[in-house]
Each structure stands twice: as structure tokens, then as C-alpha cells.
Scaffold this active site. Structure first.
Site, PDB file in Angstrom:
ATOM      1  N   ASP A 239       0.865  -1.189   0.000  1.00 15.94           N
ATOM      2  CA  ASP A 239       0.000   0.000   0.000  1.00 15.94           C
ATOM      3  C   ASP A 239       0.899   1.236   0.000  1.00 15.94           C
ATOM      4  O   ASP A 239       1.821   1.355   0.822  1.00 15.94           O
ATOM      5  CB  ASP A 239      -0.902   0.015   1.233  1.00 15.94           C
ATOM      6  N   ILE A 240       0.657   2.132  -0.964  1.00 16.62           N
ATOM      7  CA  ILE A 240       1.457   3.370  -1.041  1.00 16.62           C
ATOM      8  C   ILE A 240       1.059   4.296   0.098  1.00 16.62           C
ATOM      9  O   ILE A 240      -0.126   4.618   0.275  1.00 16.62           O
ATOM     10  CB  ILE A 240       1.260   4.053  -2.407  1.00 16.62           C
ATOM     11  N   ASP A 256      -1.901   9.188 -10.740  1.00 14.39           N
ATOM     12  CA  ASP A 256      -1.844   8.103 -11.727  1.00 14.39           C
ATOM     13  C   ASP A 256      -0.402   7.776 -12.114  1.00 14.39           C
ATOM     14  O   ASP A 256      -0.050   6.603 -12.308  1.00 14.39           O
ATOM     15  CB  ASP A 256      -2.628   8.496 -12.983  1.00 14.39           C
ATOM     16  N   ARG A 271       9.682 -12.085 -10.783  1.00 15.88           N
ATOM     17  CA  ARG A 271      10.027 -13.088 -11.783  1.00 15.88           C
ATOM     18  C   ARG A 271       8.792 -13.578 -12.555  1.00 15.88           C
ATOM     19  O   ARG A 271       7.663 -13.390 -12.107  1.00 15.88           O
ATOM     20  CB  ARG A 271      10.691 -14.291 -11.100  1.00 15.88           C
ATOM     21  N   GLU A 282      -4.630   2.194  -4.400  1.00 15.57           N
ATOM     22  CA  GLU A 282      -3.177   2.231  -4.257  1.00 15.57           C
ATOM     23  C   GLU A 282      -2.628   0.936  -3.670  1.00 15.57           C
ATOM     24  O   GLU A 282      -1.477   0.865  -3.251  1.00 15.57           O
ATOM     25  CB  GLU A 282      -2.757   3.423  -3.374  1.00 15.57           C
ATOM     26  N   ARG A 302      15.016  -5.417  -2.118  1.00 15.57           N
ATOM     27  CA  ARG A 302      15.251  -4.855  -3.450  1.00 15.57           C
ATOM     28  C   ARG A 302      14.136  -3.885  -3.820  1.00 15.57           C
ATOM     29  O   ARG A 302      14.392  -2.796  -4.359  1.00 15.57           O
ATOM     30  CB  ARG A 302      15.338  -5.973  -4.493  1.00 15.57           C
TER      31      ARG A 302
END
Length: 366
Positions: A239-240, A256, A271, A282, A302
Site C-alpha cells: 500500500d502506497i 496516476d 520473476r 493504491e 530490493r
């Protein structure tokens, strides 16, 4: 040579050496040697080459001779040997004839489909001519001339029949070719359109990730794999942080852009064997396969490193963003739904505890 034959030959040799040879003491040594050699190789001489249904009679005869090899020289024994040999040869011939008859039956069936198969080739005429020439020039040995010669003649007749019908078939094919090409083009276009529609149906238009419907289909696949092979996977709920504030401050167009860039980063780090989707608003969700749990830690690190170092830009606006996430390991729960619910709970725990963090269901925090 089978076991029973070997045993019979051993008895024969022992009998010849120990019992019968003394009876032949008055005979010439060469005659004795030849008789012994003949008895030793008798089973090989009369052994069937194809059909083995006469084995019992052959073994009985050898057993009889082994008891008294001199009987081999009697007229009754010689007549019996001749009968056995004739029966063996006739049986072998019958097997060969049956096999040849089967081949002829097969050629009759081939005739029904030969025409269609050759006509489908782009060089049908050349193929027919080559086959016909090869059949005519085929050298059949004398031993097979009678049976296989029938097959050769039948195949040649079939080729001539096909040649005679080629012209009519070529006209029909020529008339149908244009219609076929037109229909084939329509089918290709329809398949392309269906592929586009299917893709649009499964892809989120803004982020180019899987949408929620397509994600649910992937859940079914990974659950089946987990059920059958006990495979390991984890659910990551993203969640942003402060996304509503971003929209309110910089506008929905910038919002957006943030969603699109965030989705692109997740896609680049996930992957092919894993799944990542936009779950709604979001929120993003991923299904990550793993062998050891430390793989999940490296994956999340990462993602976090790249998000933290990326400038989210739109026109003259450039900002950094943060995200929160919850991670749950499937093997700890009874079902997928329980696993997803735990990841969702951990996500909101991360937001409640200050955001900008990822909480795992083993209390590990990044």
C-alpha cells in the site's frame, strides 16, 4: 538354445560317449566321428526359424535319439526327421504368408487415404511420379517374389489411380483455394482480436499489471500447485503511504503517474513464475514462490531500495514516496484466504505503527 534343449544335448553327448560308441567299435573311426558330430548339432539343424509351435515334437525326437543315437540311422527315424523338417518349413512359410496378407490388407486401407495425403503437399505431382518410379524399379528377392510382388503391383495400381484423379482434384482445390485463404485470413484476424480482448480483460489499464480478476485466476493455479506438490509461496500486500495526500496536493494525474511507476517497479523485480497485480486503488498484491524464507527478505529489500531511490516525476513535480506492506507465508495457514487476511492485517499494522515498513508474519520487519 533354450535350457531344455541344452539338457537334452548333454544327455545325447554323454550317451554317445559312454554307451553307444562302444557299440560302434567295429565301425570306421571317421564314421563314428561324423555320427557324433551330427548328433551334437541335430537340434540346431532342425530348430525352427520363425514358427515355434513344433518345439514339443522336435524336443521329443531329440530326446528319443539321445537314448540310442544309432536309431538315428533307422528308416523310421529318418522318415520322422523328414516329417519334422517339412512341418517346420511349412509352418515358417505360413507365418510369412500371414504377414504378407496383413501387409496387403494394410495397403488396401492406405489406398483410401493416400490420395488426400499426397494432394495436401505442394509438390504432389512430383511426389506421385517419384513413388511410382521407385515401386516399378523395386527389386524383390526371389524368395519373396510371389507374396510381396502382389503388394508391389497393388501399390503401383494405387499410384496410377491417384494420377488419373489428380486433374479433377486439382480443379476442385483451385476453386476452393481462394475461399480458403479468405476464410483463413478472417480466422487469423478474429484470433488476434480475441487475444487483444482477453489481454485487455486481464490487464489493469493504468499500471499494465494483472487486474484483480486475473489475479484470482492465478491464485487458483498456485493453490493447486501448493495442494499437489506442497510448494511454498508467500503473499505480499503493498500500500502506497499517504496516497490520498498525494492526490489532494498534486492532483489525480500525478497520482496516476505514481501508481504507474510503482507498478512498473514491482513488475521489473518480480520473476515470470511469480504474480503481481493491482488489487485496487493504491493497493498491490504479489504471490512469490520461494525455497527458503530469506529469498522473500531479499526480494522485499530490493523493492524497498528501488522505491526509496526513485524520483516519481510528473511535469515539473518530482517527489519520493514510501510504502507499507504485510507478508504472510502460505504454509502457516489452513487456506489461501486466511493467508491473505493475515497479510492484510500486517499491512495495516505497518501503517498504524508509522508506515514505511514491511512486517512479516514471523515478526521480522524491514
Amino acid at each position: 538354445m533354450n535350457k531344455s534343449t541344452k539338457e537334452i544335448m548333454k544327455i545325447t553327448l554323454d550317451t554317445v560317449k559312454e554307451k553307444e560308441l562302444p557299440l560302434l567299435a567295429g565301425c570306421d573311426n571317421i564314421f563314428q566321428t561324423n555320427l557324433q558330430y551330427f548328433v551334437e548339432n541335430l537340434s540346431e539343424i532342425i530348430m525352427p526359424s520363425i514358427d515355434f509351435n513344433n518345439d514339443d515334437k522336435i524336443n521329443s525326437f531329440i530326446e528319443m535319439i539321445s537314448k540310442n543315437p544309432v536309431d538315428l540311422l533307422k528308416k523310421d527315424s529318418i522318415d520322422q526327421l523328414i516329417t519334422i523338417t517339412k512341418n517346420r518349413v511349412n509352418a515358417d512359410r505360413q507365418v510369412l504368408k500371414n504377414k504378407t496378407d496383413d501387409i496387403i490388407k494394410l495397403s488396401t486401407l492406405m489406398e483410401k487415404y493416400f490420395d488426400k495425403t499426397i494432394l495436401e503437399s505442394s509438390n504432389a505431382s512430383e511426389k506421385i511420379e517419384n513413388i511410382k518410379n521407385e515401386l516399378q524399379e523395386l527389386n524383390i528377392s526371389n524368395s519373396s517374389q510371389r507374396e510381396l510382388g502382389q503388394l508391389q503391383s497393388k501399390l503401383i495400381d494405387t499410384i496410377y489411380s491417384i494420377e488419373n484423379s489428380m486433374q479433377d482434384n486439382r480443379i476442385i482445390l483451385g476453386e476452393s483455394k481462394q475461399k480458403f485463404n479468405s476464410l483463413n485470413e478472417k480466422i487469423d484476424n478474429l484470433q488476434k482480436e480475441l487475444a487483444i480482448v482477453k489481454k485487455e480483460k486481464s490487464i489493469d489499464f493504468l499500471t499494465s499489471l494483472l487486474n484483480r480478476r486475473a489475479y484470482e485466476e492465478e491464485v487458483k493455479k498456485i493453490e493447486k500447485k501448493h495442494e499437489i506438490f506442497n510448494s511454498k509461496y508467500a503473499i505480499v500486500f503493498y500500500d502506497i503511504d499517504h496516497f490520498k495526500q498525494i492526490n489532494d496536493t498534486y492532483g489525480h494525474s500525478f497520482g496516476d503517474t505514481v501508481l504507474k511507476t510503482f507498478g512498473s517497479i514491482l513488475k521489473s523485480l518480480t520473476r515470470k513464475e511469480d504474480t503481481v497485480a493491482r488489487y485496487g486503488g493504491e493497493e498491490f498484491i504479489a504471490l512469490i514462490n520461494y525455497e527458503e524464507e530469506k529469498e522473500l527478505y531479499k526480494y522485499i529489500k530490493r523493492v524497498k531500495t528501488l522505491i526509496d531511490s526513485t524520483k516519481f516525476k510528473y511535469r515539473d513535480i518530482s517527489i519520493n514516496i514510501e510504502f507499507s506492506a504485510g507478508v504472510s507465508f502460505r504454509y502457516k495457514y489452513e487456506s489461501y484466504l486466511e493467508t491473505k487476511k493475515k497479510a492484510d492485517t500486517l499491512l495495516y499494522q505497518a501503517k498504524k505503527e508509522g508506515r514505511d515498513r514491511v512486517i512479516f508474519d514471523n515478526n521480522y520487519i524491514i
